[in-house]
Scaffold this motif. Structure first.
Motif, short mmCIF file in Angstrom:
data_model
loop_
_atom_site.label_atom_id
_atom_site.label_comp_id
_atom_site.label_asym_id
_atom_site.label_seq_id
_atom_site.Cartn_x
_atom_site.Cartn_y
_atom_site.Cartn_z
N GLU A 40 0.83 -1.21 0.00
CA GLU A 40 0.00 0.00 0.00
C GLU A 40 0.86 1.26 0.00
OE1 GLU A 40 -2.73 2.17 3.32
OE2 GLU A 40 -3.11 0.02 3.01
N HIS A 41 1.93 1.28 0.80
CA HIS A 41 2.78 2.48 0.93
C HIS A 41 3.83 2.62 -0.16
CE1 HIS A 41 1.73 4.39 4.80
NE2 HIS A 41 1.23 3.20 5.07
N PHE A 42 4.40 1.48 -0.61
CA PHE A 42 5.56 1.55 -1.50
C PHE A 42 5.35 0.98 -2.88
CE2 PHE A 42 7.15 1.11 2.92
CZ PHE A 42 7.55 2.42 3.08
N GLY A 43 4.17 0.43 -3.14
CA GLY A 43 3.86 -0.09 -4.47
C GLY A 43 4.11 -1.58 -4.59
N ASP A 44 3.61 -2.13 -5.70
CA ASP A 44 3.75 -3.55 -5.97
C ASP A 44 5.24 -3.92 -6.13
OD1 ASP A 44 2.27 -6.07 -6.66
OD2 ASP A 44 3.56 -5.86 -8.43
N VAL A 45 5.57 -5.13 -5.73
CA VAL A 45 6.95 -5.62 -5.82
C VAL A 45 7.49 -5.47 -7.24
CG1 VAL A 45 8.36 -7.71 -5.67
CG2 VAL A 45 6.72 -7.20 -3.89
#
Length: 126
Positions: A40-45
């Protein structure tokens, strides 16, 4: 304080309130919640550049130095595991602005990185 770091601390405090019977289930649940929070905070892997410690293209037999399991390098997992990346989480908002996904042992131990904690023990498979 970085919002992810604040949420991480709150979830971690909750996990410490569990009795020993509930500990394993609580930690599994905590890992899942923290991973969802990281996405949610840093984006999809997949939105992040590879860290350079991923498995080779040709799969090889590997040994995880942490859990001592042998498996194919193609089974390594690239993911956020905030509970095991606590040093990086602690730097959020001061030294770093984002948490990066890493290449992990398939067994959810804290072994990470091809040729760091996860080492080749065989020849590449064709």
């Amino acid at each position: 304080m970085h919002p992810f770091r604040k949420a991480f601390r709150a979830l971690h405090r909750e996990s410490l309130k569990c009795d020993s019977v509930q500990t394993d289930n609580a930690l599994d649940g905590l890992d899942a919640e923290l991973e969802a929070l990281a996405i949610e905070h840093f984006g999809d892997v997949g939105d992040h550049e590879d860290d350079g410690f991923g498995p080779p293209t040709a799969s090889v037999q590997v040994l995880c130095r942490h859990c001592r399991d042998h498996y194919l390098s193609s089974e390594m997992v690239r993911a956020y595991r905030p509970a095991r990346q606590s040093a990086m989480v602690g730097m959020l908002g001061t030294d770093v602005d984002t948490l990066e996904p890493l290449w992990w042992c398939k067994n959810r131990c804290d072994g990470a990185g091809y040729q760091l904690d996860i080492v080749p023990v065989g020849e590449p498979r064709q």
